[in-house]
Structure formats: structure tokens, C-alpha cells
Design a protein around this motif. Structure first.
Motif, PDB file in Angstrom:
ATOM      1  N   PHE A  98       0.759  -1.306   0.034  1.00  0.00           N
ATOM      2  CA  PHE A  98       0.043   0.076   0.213  1.00  0.00           C
ATOM      3  C   PHE A  98       0.955   1.377   0.091  1.00  0.00           C
ATOM      4  CE2 PHE A  98      -2.884  -3.218   2.021  1.00  0.00           C
ATOM      5  CZ  PHE A  98      -3.864  -3.145   0.933  1.00  0.00           C
ATOM      6  N   PHE A  99       2.101   0.978   0.268  1.00  0.00           N
ATOM      7  CA  PHE A  99       3.069   2.424   0.330  1.00  0.00           C
ATOM      8  C   PHE A  99       3.677   2.582  -0.818  1.00  0.00           C
ATOM      9  CE2 PHE A  99       2.503   1.001   4.811  1.00  0.00           C
ATOM     10  CZ  PHE A  99       2.788   2.292   5.367  1.00  0.00           C
ATOM     11  N   ASN A 100       3.964   3.934  -1.427  1.00  0.00           N
ATOM     12  CA  ASN A 100       4.834   4.075  -2.377  1.00  0.00           C
ATOM     13  C   ASN A 100       6.281   3.721  -2.268  1.00  0.00           C
ATOM     14  OD1 ASN A 100       2.870   5.507  -3.695  1.00  0.00           O
ATOM     15  ND2 ASN A 100       3.441   7.579  -2.801  1.00  0.00           N
ATOM     16  N   ASP A 101       6.793   3.221  -3.572  1.00  0.00           N
ATOM     17  CA  ASP A 101       7.985   2.776  -3.488  1.00  0.00           C
ATOM     18  C   ASP A 101       9.214   3.934  -3.204  1.00  0.00           C
ATOM     19  OD1 ASP A 101       7.129   0.130  -3.654  1.00  0.00           O
ATOM     20  OD2 ASP A 101       7.195   0.033  -5.659  1.00  0.00           O
ATOM     21  N   SER A 102       8.765   5.124  -3.527  1.00  0.00           N
ATOM     22  CA  SER A 102       9.786   6.192  -3.456  1.00  0.00           C
ATOM     23  C   SER A 102       9.657   7.100  -2.289  1.00  0.00           C
ATOM     24  CB  SER A 102       9.670   7.165  -4.794  1.00  0.00           C
ATOM     25  OG  SER A 102       8.632   7.504  -4.991  1.00  0.00           O
ATOM     26  N   GLY A 103      10.585   7.811  -1.866  1.00  0.00           N
ATOM     27  CA  GLY A 103      10.303   8.754  -0.713  1.00  0.00           C
ATOM     28  C   GLY A 103      10.091   8.347   0.678  1.00  0.00           C
ATOM     29  N   LYS A 104      11.070   7.134   0.934  1.00  0.00           N
ATOM     30  CA  LYS A 104      11.014   6.618   2.025  1.00  0.00           C
ATOM     31  C   LYS A 104      11.320   7.597   3.288  1.00  0.00           C
ATOM     32  CE  LYS A 104       9.800   2.606   0.799  1.00  0.00           C
ATOM     33  NZ  LYS A 104       8.430   2.297   0.299  1.00  0.00           N
ATOM     34  N   LYS A 105      12.195   8.433   3.056  1.00  0.00           N
ATOM     35  CA  LYS A 105      12.691   9.590   3.974  1.00  0.00           C
ATOM     36  C   LYS A 105      11.637  10.558   4.196  1.00  0.00           C
ATOM     37  CE  LYS A 105      17.809   9.084   3.331  1.00  0.00           C
ATOM     38  NZ  LYS A 105      19.132   9.791   2.982  1.00  0.00           N
ATOM     39  N   GLU A 106      10.977  10.921   3.130  1.00  0.00           N
ATOM     40  CA  GLU A 106       9.799  11.944   3.376  1.00  0.00           C
ATOM     41  C   GLU A 106       8.797  11.163   4.129  1.00  0.00           C
ATOM     42  OE1 GLU A 106       6.775  14.613   0.829  1.00  0.00           O
ATOM     43  OE2 GLU A 106       8.095  13.136  -0.204  1.00  0.00           O
ATOM     44  N   GLN A 107       8.578   9.990   3.765  1.00  0.00           N
ATOM     45  CA  GLN A 107       7.203   9.263   4.536  1.00  0.00           C
ATOM     46  C   GLN A 107       7.598   9.156   6.144  1.00  0.00           C
ATOM     47  OE1 GLN A 107       6.558   5.294   2.798  1.00  0.00           O
ATOM     48  NE2 GLN A 107       6.656   6.124   0.610  1.00  0.00           N
TER      49      GLN A 107
END
Length: 82
Positions: free
Chosen positions: A35-44
Motif C-alpha cells: 500500500f506504500f509508495n516505493d519512493s520517498g521513504k525518508k519523506e514518509q
């Protein structure tokens, strides 16, 4: 027993560590990870920490909190962003 709220006794650094651990466990679970985006883990993670800290501090009645929650959901779940 202290009258100080648990959030203040734990401190921001400990709350952030708990959030990081929880977030990693979310991403380790294949049933949730999809369900999570694959990019932007730091922003998440940064927006997730901001939401949890604000909620635990009791700052949930103002427009700034609503914006934090919106930013987190956009970072974590939006498939198409500007």
C-alpha cells in the motif's frame, strides 16, 4: 506516579526511535508494504514522525495537524503527485 504526560517523559528522540522501528516493521510485512509508495521513504518517515509527535503532544485540534496528516498520506500512499 508523575503528572507529566508519557510523551514528555519519553522525549522526542525516543518517540522517533519507536516510530522508526514501527515503520520498518510495516515495510517488512508484505501485506502492508504494497500500500506504500516505493519512493520517498525518508519523506514518509519524516512526516510520519511529525504526525505521531504532534498527536502524542496533544496538538490535534489545529489546522497544522490536519496539514501534517495530509502531508503524510500524500507522501506514503499517493500514487500520482505533482
Amino acid at each position: 506516579m508523575s503528572d507529566t504526560a508519557l510523551y514528555h517523559r519519553l522525549g522526542t528522540e525516543n518517540v522517533n526511535a519507536i516510530v522508526e522501528n514501527f515503520y520498518e516493521k510495516l515495510l517488512d510485512d508484505y501485506r502492508v508494504r504494497r500500500f506504500f509508495n516505493d519512493s520517498g521513504k525518508k519523506e514518509q518517515l519524516a512526516t510520519f514522525k511529525a504526525v505521531v509527535n504532534a498527536a502524542l503532544a496533544g496538538n490535534t485540534t489545529d489546522a497544522a495537524f490536519i496539514r501534517l496528516v495530509s502531508d503524510y498520506f500524500m507522501a506514503a500512499f499517493a500514487r500520482f503527485r505533482d
